[in-house]
Structures are given as structure tokens and as C-alpha cells.
Design a protein around this motif. Structure first.
Motif, PDB file in Angstrom:
ATOM      1  N   GLY A  92       0.803  -1.208   0.000  1.00 29.75           N
ATOM      2  CA  GLY A  92       0.000   0.000   0.000  1.00 29.75           C
ATOM      3  C   GLY A  92       0.834   1.255   0.000  1.00 29.75           C
ATOM      4  O   GLY A  92       0.321   2.342   0.160  1.00 29.75           O
ATOM      5  N   SER A  93       2.148   1.167  -0.152  1.00 24.73           N
ATOM      6  CA  SER A  93       3.005   2.350  -0.151  1.00 24.73           C
ATOM      7  C   SER A  93       2.910   3.062  -1.469  1.00 24.73           C
ATOM      8  O   SER A  93       2.443   2.518  -2.462  1.00 24.73           O
ATOM      9  CB  SER A  93       4.449   1.931   0.113  1.00 24.73           C
ATOM     10  OG  SER A  93       4.994   1.364  -1.047  1.00 24.73           O
ATOM     11  N   PRO A  94       3.388   4.324  -1.566  1.00 26.67           N
ATOM     12  CA  PRO A  94       3.328   5.061  -2.810  1.00 26.67           C
ATOM     13  C   PRO A  94       4.103   4.391  -3.917  1.00 26.67           C
ATOM     14  O   PRO A  94       3.861   4.668  -5.077  1.00 26.67           O
ATOM     15  CB  PRO A  94       3.957   6.427  -2.438  1.00 26.67           C
ATOM     16  CG  PRO A  94       3.826   6.526  -0.965  1.00 26.67           C
ATOM     17  CD  PRO A  94       3.874   5.147  -0.444  1.00 26.67           C
ATOM     18  N   ARG A  95       5.033   3.462  -3.619  1.00 27.71           N
ATOM     19  CA  ARG A  95       5.832   2.832  -4.658  1.00 27.71           C
ATOM     20  C   ARG A  95       4.998   1.988  -5.596  1.00 27.71           C
ATOM     21  O   ARG A  95       5.429   1.681  -6.688  1.00 27.71           O
ATOM     22  CB  ARG A  95       6.904   1.939  -4.022  1.00 27.71           C
ATOM     23  CG  ARG A  95       7.916   2.696  -3.213  1.00 27.71           C
ATOM     24  CD  ARG A  95       8.970   1.770  -2.674  1.00 27.71           C
ATOM     25  NE  ARG A  95       9.709   1.149  -3.752  1.00 27.71           N
ATOM     26  CZ  ARG A  95      10.617   0.206  -3.556  1.00 27.71           C
ATOM     27  NH1 ARG A  95      10.874  -0.229  -2.355  1.00 27.71           N
ATOM     28  NH2 ARG A  95      11.259  -0.315  -4.595  1.00 27.71           N
ATOM     29  N   SER A  96       3.810   1.600  -5.165  1.00 23.08           N
ATOM     30  CA  SER A  96       2.979   0.766  -6.026  1.00 23.08           C
ATOM     31  C   SER A  96       2.429   1.540  -7.205  1.00 23.08           C
ATOM     32  O   SER A  96       1.896   0.966  -8.132  1.00 23.08           O
ATOM     33  CB  SER A  96       1.824   0.158  -5.227  1.00 23.08           C
ATOM     34  OG  SER A  96       0.998   1.181  -4.724  1.00 23.08           O
ATOM     35  N   SER A  97       2.528   2.841  -7.216  1.00 25.13           N
ATOM     36  CA  SER A  97       2.061   3.651  -8.343  1.00 25.13           C
ATOM     37  C   SER A  97       3.263   4.132  -9.132  1.00 25.13           C
ATOM     38  O   SER A  97       4.148   4.767  -8.614  1.00 25.13           O
ATOM     39  CB  SER A  97       1.268   4.855  -7.825  1.00 25.13           C
ATOM     40  OG  SER A  97       0.937   5.720  -8.871  1.00 25.13           O
ATOM     41  N   SER A  98       3.320   3.818 -10.441  1.00 19.00           N
ATOM     42  CA  SER A  98       4.488   4.159 -11.244  1.00 19.00           C
ATOM     43  C   SER A  98       4.428   5.581 -11.753  1.00 19.00           C
ATOM     44  O   SER A  98       5.413   6.115 -12.220  1.00 19.00           O
ATOM     45  CB  SER A  98       4.598   3.188 -12.431  1.00 19.00           C
ATOM     46  OG  SER A  98       3.455   3.298 -13.224  1.00 19.00           O
ATOM     47  N   LEU A 112      12.383   9.545  -1.595  1.00 21.56           N
ATOM     48  CA  LEU A 112      11.294  10.467  -1.326  1.00 21.56           C
ATOM     49  C   LEU A 112      10.103   9.755  -0.689  1.00 21.56           C
ATOM     50  O   LEU A 112       9.468  10.280   0.241  1.00 21.56           O
ATOM     51  CB  LEU A 112      10.856  11.168  -2.618  1.00 21.56           C
ATOM     52  CG  LEU A 112      11.849  12.205  -3.185  1.00 21.56           C
ATOM     53  CD1 LEU A 112      11.435  12.606  -4.595  1.00 21.56           C
ATOM     54  CD2 LEU A 112      11.909  13.442  -2.284  1.00 21.56           C
ATOM     55  N   GLU A 113       9.794   8.570  -1.187  1.00 22.39           N
ATOM     56  CA  GLU A 113       8.658   7.823  -0.638  1.00 22.39           C
ATOM     57  C   GLU A 113       8.917   7.408   0.813  1.00 22.39           C
ATOM     58  O   GLU A 113       8.000   7.444   1.653  1.00 22.39           O
ATOM     59  CB  GLU A 113       8.387   6.592  -1.504  1.00 22.39           C
ATOM     60  CG  GLU A 113       7.787   6.931  -2.859  1.00 22.39           C
ATOM     61  CD  GLU A 113       7.747   5.736  -3.785  1.00 22.39           C
ATOM     62  OE1 GLU A 113       7.072   5.834  -4.820  1.00 22.39           O
ATOM     63  OE2 GLU A 113       8.386   4.715  -3.496  1.00 22.39           O
ATOM     64  N   THR A 114      10.159   7.012   1.101  1.00 20.40           N
ATOM     65  CA  THR A 114      10.504   6.651   2.481  1.00 20.40           C
ATOM     66  C   THR A 114      10.310   7.847   3.417  1.00 20.40           C
ATOM     67  O   THR A 114       9.738   7.723   4.513  1.00 20.40           O
ATOM     68  CB  THR A 114      11.954   6.149   2.544  1.00 20.40           C
ATOM     69  OG1 THR A 114      12.097   5.021   1.679  1.00 20.40           O
ATOM     70  CG2 THR A 114      12.334   5.753   3.963  1.00 20.40           C
ATOM     71  N   ARG A 115      10.788   9.032   2.951  1.00 15.04           N
ATOM     72  CA  ARG A 115      10.634  10.234   3.770  1.00 15.04           C
ATOM     73  C   ARG A 115       9.156  10.600   3.937  1.00 15.04           C
ATOM     74  O   ARG A 115       8.716  11.000   5.028  1.00 15.04           O
ATOM     75  CB  ARG A 115      11.398  11.406   3.110  1.00 15.04           C
ATOM     76  CG  ARG A 115      11.257  12.751   3.826  1.00 15.04           C
ATOM     77  CD  ARG A 115      11.734  12.677   5.253  1.00 15.04           C
ATOM     78  NE  ARG A 115      11.575  13.961   5.949  1.00 15.04           N
ATOM     79  CZ  ARG A 115      11.495  14.086   7.266  1.00 15.04           C
ATOM     80  NH1 ARG A 115      11.559  13.020   8.064  1.00 15.04           N
ATOM     81  NH2 ARG A 115      11.355  15.287   7.827  1.00 15.04           N
ATOM     82  N   TRP A 116       8.353  10.454   2.872  1.00 11.57           N
ATOM     83  CA  TRP A 116       6.920  10.766   2.924  1.00 11.57           C
ATOM     84  C   TRP A 116       6.224   9.903   3.975  1.00 11.57           C
ATOM     85  O   TRP A 116       5.405  10.375   4.757  1.00 11.57           O
ATOM     86  CB  TRP A 116       6.309  10.535   1.544  1.00 11.57           C
ATOM     87  CG  TRP A 116       4.911  11.059   1.371  1.00 11.57           C
ATOM     88  CD1 TRP A 116       4.547  12.247   0.832  1.00 11.57           C
ATOM     89  CD2 TRP A 116       3.703  10.391   1.739  1.00 11.57           C
ATOM     90  NE1 TRP A 116       3.184  12.383   0.839  1.00 11.57           N
ATOM     91  CE2 TRP A 116       2.631  11.250   1.407  1.00 11.57           C
ATOM     92  CE3 TRP A 116       3.407   9.174   2.326  1.00 11.57           C
ATOM     93  CZ2 TRP A 116       1.312  10.917   1.624  1.00 11.57           C
ATOM     94  CZ3 TRP A 116       2.080   8.833   2.553  1.00 11.57           C
ATOM     95  CH2 TRP A 116       1.049   9.712   2.201  1.00 11.57           C
ATOM     96  N   LEU A 117       6.592   8.585   4.023  1.00 14.71           N
ATOM     97  CA  LEU A 117       5.984   7.683   4.989  1.00 14.71           C
ATOM     98  C   LEU A 117       6.380   8.045   6.420  1.00 14.71           C
ATOM     99  O   LEU A 117       5.570   7.962   7.351  1.00 14.71           O
ATOM    100  CB  LEU A 117       6.397   6.230   4.684  1.00 14.71           C
ATOM    101  CG  LEU A 117       5.699   5.585   3.480  1.00 14.71           C
ATOM    102  CD1 LEU A 117       6.344   4.252   3.151  1.00 14.71           C
ATOM    103  CD2 LEU A 117       4.216   5.397   3.742  1.00 14.71           C
ATOM    104  N   GLU A 118       7.633   8.452   6.606  1.00 12.83           N
ATOM    105  CA  GLU A 118       8.075   8.874   7.936  1.00 12.83           C
ATOM    106  C   GLU A 118       7.268  10.078   8.424  1.00 12.83           C
ATOM    107  O   GLU A 118       6.830  10.125   9.579  1.00 12.83           O
ATOM    108  CB  GLU A 118       9.561   9.228   7.909  1.00 12.83           C
ATOM    109  CG  GLU A 118      10.475   8.020   7.707  1.00 12.83           C
ATOM    110  CD  GLU A 118      11.920   8.432   7.488  1.00 12.83           C
ATOM    111  OE1 GLU A 118      12.780   7.542   7.396  1.00 12.83           O
ATOM    112  OE2 GLU A 118      12.187   9.655   7.392  1.00 12.83           O
ATOM    113  N   LEU A 119       7.062  11.058   7.523  1.00 11.63           N
ATOM    114  CA  LEU A 119       6.286  12.243   7.888  1.00 11.63           C
ATOM    115  C   LEU A 119       4.833  11.879   8.183  1.00 11.63           C
ATOM    116  O   LEU A 119       4.216  12.432   9.099  1.00 11.63           O
ATOM    117  CB  LEU A 119       6.357  13.288   6.769  1.00 11.63           C
ATOM    118  CG  LEU A 119       7.742  13.941   6.564  1.00 11.63           C
ATOM    119  CD1 LEU A 119       7.775  14.699   5.243  1.00 11.63           C
ATOM    120  CD2 LEU A 119       8.066  14.885   7.722  1.00 11.63           C
TER     121      LEU A 119
END
Length: 634
Positions: free
Chosen positions: A530-536, A623-630
Motif C-alpha cells: 500500500g506504499s506510494p511505490r505501487s504507483s508508477s 522520497l517515498e521513504t521520507r513521505w511515509l516517515e512524515l
């Protein structure tokens, strides 16, 4: 109206002095799912090779519709041994491209057990050269199924697949829109997938509607009618002879022949096995003890296959043994066989704990997956008579070596063929035949259906129906297991041996539950589905919103209230900035993919573009890792 894809017109093919196909005319249309059956050597593979234009016909014509997209799985793959699995299966597709394709995910999961190919040392980056024949075959099948085809031609696709893999392949092929022509000896698979059957016999191909079960009824009815016609012809000939001898008396009325439905063929037919009678006979031959496992642990190298198992194989028990590859099915049989060879005095080196007790009257025959080597100069009948010239089948039935040879497809002339001239399937038949001639009272059969055609399988099943003894069968042929055994046990990879009251259906359900419970862990290791990485491409905000909401609700409300407002606003601004950056990266990735497609033949340009894509992927991941942390802090 369905479009015709392939036509065979009066096709003939001769090898040496033998006509494998003679004047065959057939067609394959859109939506057809055709199973091809027949004895080994009667021309099934030759038929599909001609149909696919892999070899030319000696007579007649084979035509394909214009632009036909044809995929063929032969018994020998053409994979590059120097290439990796990734190169052969997904080509140059970027990871996020193929991982985002539901069809590719389905094929990799169904054939290999996961997107990371858990059975391969380096996953998708494993080099093909050192792999086994079974692993290579699954790779070739995956390569074929991932592509879009109008017609798929498969030669023994279930070879090297376990019960789960076969069930998945059947469901996959049923869901595809491609037409299908399939040669296989797996009767359950034919019933699940096919809507028409081609029966190759003595140079001709007979067509039947329906799956394998429908074919059995229809063919039996056809042979019954043919027998009636032959009996009628002989009766008329006898009457004509009598008339010639006696003059011309008044003719008697002709007998009336009734055409019955195929189901009527089994009226009054006894069940395949009289289980009570066989159990009594087995008990008299074997006594009360066959194999008793007491707190047994079986270990192969560092891997523990069975842990502290107590189990009993009794007189007359007919057990089917299923399980995932590497779970210890063959090791279990080898452990019991080793104990039987020493009368239970010495345990197998595989048994590291507990004890295997063997009955004093046990006479074991063990059919392993390896075909035993015989003197190639021996004739078939001589190889059988080396064991015994006559065999007692129980209940007063006795057969000579020659009669049993005929039951296994070795007709009179074939019985004098040198063993060295036999095919792999014929050697397998001979191996089983020699085992049965030894008059064992316990049979272990490890993949007995390998290389056997359907007719030989039914003959083997018929013999086993009246065989009184204890039987353990390991097989991926679901039809054979259900036909010859009474109970199913499973090894699920957790060191336990379980009885499954509902048989293979229950096994497949248990395995599905195992995969579902393992999936969340796999997703967590991969960063979460379900993380943002699933969207290309596009903003990850919608994909990550549930994660953000979950994180917010999980945090205590008092804690959120205590967070300074200025810090919260700064976090929200940074998240919005990251989303805009991810949008721009998504647009750049789309442009690069278009450029890759445009310059596909310019390898130097493609390498540069691919390097840019990898760099963008790295930035996106950070960027996605940082977004999830925030999101979790917010």
C-alpha cells in the motif's frame, strides 16, 4: 462466428516404414481448447509439430490464418543457457513495469511461488545454464504464458509441476482467451481445461466433444457399437454359410440392435475395488504390522523434514502422499525402504530420531523416480522372466510374464525388442512390470505416471485395483492418486504429516491459506503493497492516504494534541513538496519509457536511458521513504 486459426488438410507423415499420420484433416478455431491423447509413439507430438509448422508434412497442407500469434511449448526448450531468468521471462522491462502487470505477477506466483522466485538461488537474476530440466521447463512455460497469443500449443505442460502448479495452470488456461491445443497424460487437467479431444490412433485422429470424462464415455460407446457391428457381420456370415449348405430356407428376422447412451456402459459394473475383501486378504499376507513410525525425525542434510512423527502404515492401506517440493515425500519413502531392507534392525541415515518398526512378512517393491538400468541386449520378455515367469495376482488369478507384458502394451512382436531400443516411457513401463512380477505385498510408487500414456495408466490402475497389499503413491497426477488410493496424507513443509479427509481439494485449500498468511510478511519486507511505490506515475497521496490515516488513528489523541502546531504545519508542507517532486519524477519516467520504446534497437541509447531510469527510481524510493516517515509522525 469463430475465426479459423489453423487448418490441416489431408496431412500425412511417415517415419521410416511407419505412417504416423495418414490423410488427417482437422481445424482449430478461436476459443477451442483441445486435448490430444493416444498411446506413446502413435504420433501426438508429431501432430502438434505439424500443426505448429515446426516440421513439414510429407503430404497435404497446413495453413495458418494471417497474423497468427502462436506460442509453442515443446519438450525441449530453446532457452539461452548464458541468460538470466529475468532476461528470458520479462526481457528488458523495468521492475516497476512488470511488477505492475497483474498477468505477469500471476504467472510468476503460480509457477514459482512468488515474485522473487524463492526456489532459485539468485531469484530472477539466476543464470539458466546450471538449472535442472524441470526448472528450465517452468521458465519456458512462464515465458510463453506472459506473452499475448492467439493460439497456445503445449506438449506435456504439467511435467515437473506439483499439484498446486497444475491446479494453477488449469485455472489460468481456462481464464485465457487464447485457443489451446495440449498434449498431456494428466486426465484431471484434461477434464478441467479442454472442451474437445483428439484421439490419435494408428495414423488417424478421432474427434470427441467435451473433456476427458466425456471422451471416455464417447469412445467406449463407439467401440461398443463397433463390436456390435462386427458381431452382426459375423452372424450374417455364419447364416450365409448355413444357407449355402442347407439351401434357402425362410430367413429369420434380423436381430434388432439398440443404441444406448454411454452411461449405460457402466450399468451393473462392480466398483473398482472390493475394499473389505482386499483388506482381509492383505491382513492374511501381511499380519498386523507393516510400518510403524514411533517419534521419528527425518533429516536431509541441515533440513529437518519430519519432526517427532508417529504414524502407521497398516495392511491393505492405500495412501496418496502429496506435498510441496522439498518437503520430504521421497525422503520418507527412502527411510522406510532402508528400514525394510534390514528388517528394521538398522535405521536409515535419514532417520535422526525415533524408530521405524517393520513387519516380519513385509516384501517391499520400491519404484523410484530413476529408471533402473538393464542390459540393453536383453529382450523385453527376457527382462521380465528374469524375475518370474508367472505371477499370482490374488483371488485365484494368475498371469504369465507374456500376458502381463501384453497388459502393459508390449504386444507379441514388441516383447522381442531389445531393451536398448525402448523409449523412456516404455522403459518406465518395463520397470513397473518387473516390480509387479516380484509379487510384493507392499508397493512404494514415486511418480509412477512419468512418461506413461493414458492407456498404460488405465491398465496399471486396473491391475492395482485387484492387488491386495499396502500401497503408498507419490504423484502429481491427481487423477491417478484419487483412482488408486483411499486416503491422502500431506507434507506441508512444517515437519508434520497430516491426514486430509477431503483429499487433494483440502490440500490445495491449506496451501492457499499458507500463502495468504505468508503474503503480509512478504509485503512488509518489500516495503508494503500500500506504499506510494505501487504507483508508477502520478501523486502517491491517494495510495498512501490509508497508511496516513491508519498511522494517525493508531497514535494516541493526546500525543497528537501535544505536538506543536508549527511542527505539524512544517511536516504537512514537506509532504506536499515531496508529492510534487514525485509527480515530476513520474512524468520523467513516462517520457523515458516512450524513448526506450522509440530507440529499442539502439543499444547504446537504451543503456543510457536505462541508467537515467535507475537514478530516478532511487530518488523516488528515498522520497517515498521520507513521505511515509512524515505521515507516521503527523
Amino acid at each position: 462466428m469463430a475465426v479459423n486459426l489453423v487448418n490441416l488438410e489431408a496431412v500425412g507423415k511417415v517415419y521410416g516404414t511407419r505412417a504416423l499420420l495418414d490423410g488427417v484433416s482437422l481445424g482449430v478455431s478461436e476459443g477451442d481448447r483441445i486435448g490430444v491423447v493416444g498411446r506413446n509413439g502413435d504420433g501426438k507430438t508429431t501432430l502438434i509439430r505439424l500443426l505448429s509448422k515446426l516440421e513439414p508434412a510429407d503430404d497435404g497442407r497446413v495453413t495458418h490464418s494471417g497474423g497468427l500469434r502462436l506460442g509453442v511449448l515443446t519438450q525441449h526448450d530453446s532457452l539461452d543457457p548464458a541468460a538470466t531468468v529475468r532476461h528470458e521471462v520479462v526481457g528488458d522491462m523495468a521492475d516497476h513495469e512488470w511488477a505492475g502487470d497483474a498477468r505477469i505477477r500471476d504467472v510468476l506466483t503460480g509457477l514459482f511461488g512468488g515474485l522473487g522466485l524463492p526456489g532459485f538461488p539468485q531469484g530472477l537474476d539466476t543464470v539458466i545454464g546450471p538449472l535442472s530440466g524441470g526448472e528450465r521447463r517452468r521458465i519456458a512455460l512462464a515465458q510463453l504464458l506472459i506473452a499475448e497469443q492467439d493460439l497456445i500449443v503445449l506438449d506435456e505442460p504439467t511435467n515437473h509441476l506439483d499439484v498446486e502448479g497444475i491446479a494453477w495452470l488449469a485455472a489460468h488456461l481456462r481464464a485465457r482467451r487464447s485457443a489451446l491445443v495440449c498434449v498431456t497424460h494428466d486426465r484431471w487437467f484434461l477434464d478441467q481445461v479442454c472442451t474437445r479431444m483428439w484421439d490419435v490412433q494408428r495414423g488417424a485422429v478421432h474427434e470427441y466433444e467435451g473433456g476427458y470424462s466425456d471422451y471416455v464415455f464417447a469412445r467406449a460407446e463407439r467401440e461398443r457399437i463397433a463390436a456390435q457391428e462386427e458381431a452382426k457381420r459375423k452372424n450374417l456370415m455364419r447364416k450365409e454359410l448355413a444357407w449355402l449348405r442347407r439351401g434357402a430356407p425362410a430367413r429369420t428376422s434380423k436381430p434388432r440392435f439398440r443404441i444406448e447412451a454411454a452411461n449405460a456402459l457402466i450399468d451393473g459394473e462392480p466398483p473398482p475395488r472390493d475394499e473389505a475383501e482386499l483388506m482381509r486378504f492383505a491382513d492374511s499376507r501381511l499380519g498386523k504390522t507393516v510400518f510403524d513410525l514411533e517419534d521419528v525425525t527425518v533429516q536431509a542434510g541441515p533440513k529437518v523434514l519430519l519432526k517427532h512423527q508417529t504414524w502407521q502404515l497398516g495392511p491393505g492401506d492405500r495412501i496418496g502422499l502429496v506435498g510441496v517440493n522439498g518437503s520430504g515425500k521421497t525422503s520418507l519413502l527412502k527411510s522406510l525402504a532402508d528400514a525394510a531392507r534390514t528388517g528394521g534392525e538398522h535405521q536409515s541415515e535419514l532417520v535422526t530420531g525415533g524408530r521405524v518398526k517393520v513387519g516380519k512378512t513385509v516384501k517391499l517393491a520400491y519404484l523410484s523416480q530413476e529408471v533402473a538400468e538393464l542390459d540393453p541386449k536383453l529382450r523385453v520378455l527376457e527382462a521380465v522372466e528374469q524375475i518370474r515367469s508367472r505371477v499370482d495376482l490374488g483371488k485365484g488369478r494368475e498371469m504369465t510374464a507374456s500376458q502381463l507384458c501384453e497388459r502393459f502394451g508390449f504386444v507379441k512382436e514388441k516383447q522381442w525388442t531389445p531393451v536398448g531400443d525402448l523409449s523412456g516411457g516404455e522403459r518406465r513401463r518395463l520397470q513397473i512390470l518387473r516390480l509387479l512380477m516380484g509379487e510384493p505385498n507392499v508397493l512404494f510408487l514415486d511418480e509412477p505416471t512419468n512418461d506413461l500414456d493414458i492407456e498404460t495408466l488405465t491398465q496399471l490402475e486396473d491391475l492395482l485395483d485387484g492387488w491386495a497389499g499396502s500401497l503408498v503413491v507419490i504423484s502429481h497426477d491427481r487423477f491417478f492418486v484419487e483412482r488408486t488410493t483411499d486416503r491422502v496424507y500431506a507434507l506441508l513443509g512444517d515437519g508434520a504429516l497430516r491426514m486430509l479427509p477431503r483429499g487433494i481439494d483440502e490440500y490445495l485449500e491449506r496451501r492457499a491459506r499458507q500463502r495468504e498468511s505468508a503474503q503480509p510478511n512478504a509485503n512488509a519486507r518489500a516495503g508494503g503493497g500500500g506504499s506510494p511505490r505501487s504507483s508508477s506515475a502520478g501523486s502517491p497521496s491517494s495510495a498512501a492516504a490509508p497508511a496516513s490515516a491508519a498511522a494517525s488513528s493508531a497514535a494516541p489523541q493526546g500525543q497528537q494534541a501535544r505536538k506543536p502546531a508549527a511542527v505539524a504545519r512544517a511536516g504537512q508542507k514537506e509532504m506536499q513538496r515531496i508529492e510534487r517532486q514525485l509527480d515530476r519524477i513520474g512524468e520523467k519516467q513516462s517520457q523515458l519509457h516512450e524513448a526506450l520504446a522509440e530507440h529499442a534497437t539502439d543499444f547504446e541509447r537504451v543503456a543510457g536511458l536505462d541508467a537515467e531510469l535507475r537514478e530516478l527510481d532511487s530518488q523516488r524510493e528515498d522520497l517515498e521513504t521520507r513521505w511515509l516517515e512524515l505521515a507516521e509522525d503527523g
